[in-house]
Structures are given as structure tokens and as C-alpha cells.
Design an enzyme around this catalytic site. Structure first.
Site, PDB file in Angstrom:
ATOM      1  N   SER A  47      57.820  59.663  13.860  1.00  0.00           N
ATOM      2  CA  SER A  47      57.214  58.862  14.930  1.00  0.00           C
ATOM      3  C   SER A  47      55.709  58.714  14.753  1.00  0.00           C
ATOM      4  O   SER A  47      55.086  57.829  15.350  1.00  0.00           O
ATOM      5  CB  SER A  47      57.496  59.517  16.290  1.00  0.00           C
ATOM      6  OG  SER A  47      56.948  60.825  16.328  1.00  0.00           O
ATOM      7  N   LYS A  48      55.113  59.560  13.931  1.00  0.00           N
ATOM      8  CA  LYS A  48      53.656  59.540  13.766  1.00  0.00           C
ATOM      9  C   LYS A  48      53.160  58.308  13.019  1.00  0.00           C
ATOM     10  O   LYS A  48      51.963  58.008  13.057  1.00  0.00           O
ATOM     11  CB  LYS A  48      53.193  60.815  13.057  1.00  0.00           C
ATOM     12  CG  LYS A  48      53.472  62.097  13.839  1.00  0.00           C
ATOM     13  CD  LYS A  48      52.778  62.134  15.185  1.00  0.00           C
ATOM     14  CE  LYS A  48      52.931  63.486  15.871  1.00  0.00           C
ATOM     15  NZ  LYS A  48      52.239  63.533  17.161  1.00  0.00           N
TER      16      LYS A  48
END
Length: 346
Positions: A47-48
Site C-alpha cells: 500500500s505504500k
């Protein structure tokens, strides 16, 4: 005339729009419907990617980042990989301060992506000069033409998920989501996603997942930063020994704590049951769901979305290593069958 070639400009075009996948097999004994937002489908496998691209492009838009500059960040591994990936495409140097708690796999991946990596001791206070927070700040001060992403205290961390993850989940569930379950580290994912979802429907229940040894749950309940809560734990990328301003505690309804051991087994269970090879925090999120179900949190009408933040390949030397699991004492009499033994034919 030949048809136009259908190709992406570069790997950054693949960030976001990750799938929502039913996990009915693993949740078949629980009331309600359960779905995983599988962030490993991002090109950087976590998700980063969302915050790395969003924050860097905002810095470019504001003229803070210029060609030839250096990007510096504090990371447990995933943000660092995403920042390094974006830096490659956009032509920036990348320096990362990493906690020693990060898996060997993550640290070596960062180096492979061309980043300069500083590995800092994990079990020191945030203001210790050796902590990865302090080291990143020092490197920023010493490096001319650098910016410090500072994800723990950057409101753009929240905004990235408010603009992407939240709308995606709302659309994918056709507005029928009743619960959001997400691990909280910097807090950007859960805060930004929750803010958007609660604007659409204030009744969506948002539950954060915290680690034993972290201060977040107690701070949420009491607004007290209690150093007595702090002690070493093994899960990477969630929990904190400080209070990140990238966490909006007002949009989180409650926190639940999970153990290192149960989270590790839950991650392995996801892989064996759903065929989704996910990371340690995904196991923590599933373990939280199990605990919440036991407490009666869900009904037959619940539509529960669980964020699975990253890919299992980053934990090969940890939770997916039988040797590591044994060293931690995680193969006890109950879970010994979890070990998948490998036999070599000679």
C-alpha cells in the site's frame, strides 16, 4: 493501419486500483461477508506505493523537489521500497533509514533498488540519536538538495489514501461496507481510508489493529502517551513507540491488539487457505477479525473489508521460515502442524 500498442508509460501507472477479493473460505465460520483489499497487487507489492507517489508528486508540483535532488525516508521496509521505485523512474537519489526489526529480505530489496540504506537499532527510544527517526533527520540536514518524506508526521500520507484507497473500497462494495479493519502504524492508510468512508456513511465502523508493545490503543482510549506500554515486539510495520500525527484518531472507532505469534500463524493460514501470499500485518488484520468475531462485533449482515497491506515475499526469512518460527517458540504443541516440512530426495 496497425492498432495502437497498449502499454503503460512506466511502472508507476500501475499504482492503485487494487482488487477486493472475497475470503469466504477462511472466514466460513464467521457471521457476515469478508473481503480483502489486497495491496500486494500494487507494483511495489504494498500500500505504500500510494503515499510514495502522491507525496513525491506533490513535492514536485510545489517546486520542493528538483532534478538531481535526494529523497530521504524513515521506513520499516515497504515505504522505502516504494520511494526507491518512484525515485528510479523520476531520477532522484534515495537514502533510507531502516529499523533493524525489518526482515533481511526487505533490507536487501532496498539495496537492490539502488537506495543507500542505514540500518538502525529497533529497540531504542524515538529521540535516541541512533533511532531511524533521528538518523533520517540528521541525513536530511547533512544532505544538500534533499527532502525528508517523514511519513509519520506528513498529512499527505492521510490524503493519499483519502483520494485513492477510500474511494476504491466504496465503489468496490457499492457503498455496502459496514466495517473497515486495518493495521495502524503511521496511521495514514486507516485514517485516510476511514475519513472518506465515514463522509459517505458515518455508520461505517473503523477498527484499528495494534501490537502488544505499542502505545496506539491506549492513546486512542485515554489520550495518554504511556511509556509503560512500550516493549519489543516482532510484527513489522504496525504499532508505534510514539504518536504519529499522520494518525487521525477521531475517525477510528476502536483498536484491538494482537500477538506476534497468532498474527504469524494467521498469515500462514491465509496463504494455505486462500492462496494469497501476504505479509505479517495481513495476518495481524485477520487475527483481529477473529477476535472481534468472538466478541460479537459482526452479524450476518456485516460486510467487512480488511486491508492486506503487503506481500509475503518480504517475510521469507521470518514468518515463512520454519527455522525462524521455531526460534521464536511459535511452533508449540497446538501449532506444530503449521510447519510445512521440506524433504530432499537424494
Amino acid at each position: 493501419m496497425k492498432e495502437e500498442i497498449k502499454a503503460y508509460n512506466n511502472i508507476l501507472d500501475l499504482i492503485g486500483n487494487t482488487p477486493l477479493i472475497s475470503i469466504a473460505k477462511i472466514a466460513n465460520t464467521l457471521p457476515g461477508n469478508y473481503f480483502a483489499k489486497v495491496e500486494a497487487f500494487n507494483p511495489g507489492h504494498s500500500s505504500k506505493d500510494r503515499i510514495a507517489l502522491y507525496i513525491i508528486e506533490e513535492a514536485e508540483r510545489l517546486g520542493i523537489l528538483k532534478p538531481g535532488d535526494t529523497i530521504i525516508e524513515t521506513t520499516s521496509g515497504n515505504t522505502g521500497f516504494s520511494v526507491a521505485m518512484v525515485s528510479i523512474i523520476k531520477g532522484y537519489d534515495c537514502i533510507l533509514a531502516v529499523t533493524s526489526k525489518s526482515s533481511k529480505d526487505k533490507i536487501e530489496m532496498l539495496s537492490a533498488m539502488g537506495a543507500k540504506v542505514y540500518v538502525c537499532p529497533a529497540n531504542v527510544s524515538a529521540d535516541d540519536e541512533r533511532s531511524y527517526y533521528s538518523v533520517a533527520k540528521r541525513l536530511h540536514e547533512e544532505t544538500k538538495g534533499s527532502i525528508y518524506i517523514n511519513q509519520y508526521f506528513n498529512q499527505l500520507n492521510i490524503e493519499a489514501h483519502y483520494r485513492t484507497t477510500g474511494p476504491e473500497i466504496w465503489e468496490q462494495t457499492n457503498g455496502k461496507i459496514t466495517h473497515l479493519i486495518a493495521c495502524s502504524g503511521t496511521g495514514g492508510t486507516i485514517s485516510g481510508t476511514a475519513k472518506f468512508l465515514k463522509e459517505q456513511n458515518p455508520n461505517v465502523k473503523v477498527i484499528g489493529v495494534d501490537a502488544y508493545g505499542s502505545v496506539l490503543k491506549k492513546y486512542h482510549e485515554t489520550k495518554e502517551f504511556d511509556t509503560n506500554e512500550i516493549y519489543p515486539y516482532r510484527i513489522e510495520g504496525m504499532g508505534k513507540n510514539l504518536i504519529p500525527t499522520a494518525t487521525d484518531f477521531d475517525v477510528i472507532d476502536k483498536f484491538v491488539k494482537v500477538t506476534d505469534e497468532e498474527s504469524a500463524h494467521a498469515a500462514r493460514e491465509i496463504a494455505r487457505t486462500e492462496g494469497l501470499f501476504v505479509g505479517y500485518t495481513s495476518g495481524a488484520a485477520l487475527q483481529a477479525v477473529k477476535q472481534l468475531a468472538e466478541e460479537g462485533e459482526f452479524t450476518s449482515n456485516s460486510n467487512v473489508v480488511i486491508i492486506f497491506p503487503d506481500h509475503g515475499s518480504r517475510y521469507m526469512s521470518k514468518i515463512y521460515s520454519d527455522e525462524w518460527m521455531s526460534e521464536q517458540g511459535f511452533f508449540d504443541s497446538v501449532n506444530v502442524e503449521d510447519s510445512q516440512k521440506i524433504e530432499f530426495i537424494k
